[in-house]
Design a protein around this motif. Structure first.
Motif, mmCIF file in Angstrom:
data_model
loop_
_atom_site.group_PDB
_atom_site.id
_atom_site.type_symbol
_atom_site.label_atom_id
_atom_site.label_comp_id
_atom_site.label_asym_id
_atom_site.label_seq_id
_atom_site.Cartn_x
_atom_site.Cartn_y
_atom_site.Cartn_z
ATOM 1 N N PRO A 91 0.833 -1.214 0.000
ATOM 2 C CA PRO A 91 0.000 0.000 0.000
ATOM 3 C C PRO A 91 0.862 1.256 0.000
ATOM 4 C CG PRO A 91 -0.630 -1.535 1.762
ATOM 5 C CD PRO A 91 0.699 -1.981 1.248
ATOM 6 N N LYS A 92 0.262 2.372 -0.379
ATOM 7 C CA LYS A 92 1.012 3.624 -0.424
ATOM 8 C C LYS A 92 1.248 4.196 0.969
ATOM 9 C CE LYS A 92 -0.332 5.032 -5.092
ATOM 10 N NZ LYS A 92 -0.947 6.093 -5.926
ATOM 11 N N ARG A 93 0.385 3.853 1.916
ATOM 12 C CA ARG A 93 0.501 4.400 3.271
ATOM 13 C C ARG A 93 0.894 3.326 4.279
ATOM 14 N NH1 ARG A 93 -1.451 9.482 3.692
ATOM 15 N NH2 ARG A 93 -2.728 10.280 1.970
ATOM 16 N N SER A 95 -0.098 2.961 7.295
ATOM 17 C CA SER A 95 -1.241 2.438 8.048
ATOM 18 C C SER A 95 -1.894 1.277 7.303
ATOM 19 C CB SER A 95 -2.256 3.544 8.307
ATOM 20 O OG SER A 95 -2.704 4.111 7.084
ATOM 21 N N GLY A 96 -2.014 1.409 5.988
ATOM 22 C CA GLY A 96 -2.572 0.326 5.189
ATOM 23 C C GLY A 96 -1.676 -0.896 5.183
ATOM 24 N N THR A 99 -2.166 -2.838 8.456
ATOM 25 C CA THR A 99 -3.422 -3.595 8.408
ATOM 26 C C THR A 99 -3.272 -4.853 7.568
ATOM 27 O OG1 THR A 99 -4.721 -1.574 8.681
ATOM 28 C CG2 THR A 99 -5.853 -3.486 7.766
ATOM 29 N N ALA A 100 -2.601 -4.727 6.421
ATOM 30 C CA ALA A 100 -2.414 -5.873 5.532
ATOM 31 C C ALA A 100 -1.559 -6.948 6.202
ATOM 32 C CB ALA A 100 -1.766 -5.412 4.226
ATOM 33 N N THR A 103 -3.673 -8.837 8.693
ATOM 34 C CA THR A 103 -4.596 -9.735 8.005
ATOM 35 C C THR A 103 -3.898 -11.031 7.608
ATOM 36 O OG1 THR A 103 -5.899 -7.879 7.153
ATOM 37 C CG2 THR A 103 -6.114 -9.970 6.001
ATOM 38 N N TYR A 124 7.832 1.808 5.545
ATOM 39 C CA TYR A 124 7.375 0.429 5.694
ATOM 40 C C TYR A 124 8.166 -0.334 6.772
ATOM 41 C CZ TYR A 124 5.196 1.634 1.278
ATOM 42 O OH TYR A 124 4.465 2.262 0.310
#
Length: 241
Positions: A91-93, A95-96, A99-100, A103, A124
């Motif tokens: 993801p670009k952010r 925070s995303g 979360t990934a 998961t 990252y």
């Protein structure tokens, strides 16, 4: 001098050693990879990334692959058969990304990763580091976020250098070593150049190569994307970028 498998081309042989040795030294020697552990692989569709996934597959480890595009995700799944929940398009952010990662860990039934192979760094790094299980090892062997794009980015007069690379470098993550003790986590960095710098003991490098070339180690042939004549080496480096 070592023989290459009969079914490999000389181009594959040339593409093998540095990438596979980087993966072996990082994941096995420093990361202590072994059966039953888990590994998070940044830039998983690159040469070192694919060989790290190869090691994880050989040893019976759970692997999560981080890639930069749909095409690279398909490549990783095609070569290593990873399920969708174990392949993340970066993801670009940050925070995303966090979360990934969670998961993927939930899908594998794990509290955290045992090993992280990281050649990206930047924003990252922290989410990945925080996803380590206790006793986990975050192995750093590159920092792609600080790499300039094209030819102009390496010049101190370019806009990219001052607007992207310098701010990214100045805001790089920093760790509290006292907190690391309580968390029981480690960060290890390396550059293979120190194994043949003329000062290090040559036997160390020879032993590493002997270990990774044992008959029991089943390497996949390197994936050669393109071939260049030696005279076109600058074009090859541009292609890497």
């Amino acid at each position: 001098v070592r023989p290459i498998p009969e079914e490999w081309s000389f181009q594959q042989g040339a593409a093998f050693l540095v990438q596979a040795l980087t993966a072996w030294y990082g994941a096995v020697e420093l990361g202590k990879a072994e059966e039953g552990k888990s590994v998070l692989v940044q830039a998983a569709a690159g040469g070192v990334g694919l060989f790290t996934l190869n090691i994880a597959e050989m040893l019976g480890m759970d692997a999560v692959a981080i890639v930069g595009s749909e095409a690279k995700a398909r490549l990783v799944q095609q070569l290593h058969g990873l399920p969708d929940e174990q392949v993340i398009i970066r993801p670009k952010r940050a925070s995303g990304f966090a979360t990934a990662l969670q998961t993927s860990l939930d899908a594998m039934g794990r509290a955290g990763f045992d090993i992280i192979m990281d050649s990206v760094a930047g924003q990252y790094f922290q989410p990945a580091y925080e996803s380590l299980d206790k006793g986990g090892r975050h192995v750093m062997f590159g920092a792609a976020v600080y790499t300039p794009k094209g030819d102009r980015g390496k010049m101190y007069t370019s806009w990219e250098f001052w607007r992207r690379i310098v701010p990214t470098y100045l805001s790089r993550p920093k760790l509290d070593v006292q907190k690391m003790i309580g968390e029981n986590k480690a960060v290890l960095g390396f550059n293979l150049i120190w194994l043949w710098d003329g000062v290090s003991e040559p036997k160390n490098l020879i032993k590493l190569i002997d270990d990774m070339m044992q008959p029991s180690v089943r390497w996949r042939p390197p994936l050669v994307g393109r071939e260049f004549d030696f005279a076109d080496a600058p074009d090859a480096l541009r292609y890497f970028k």
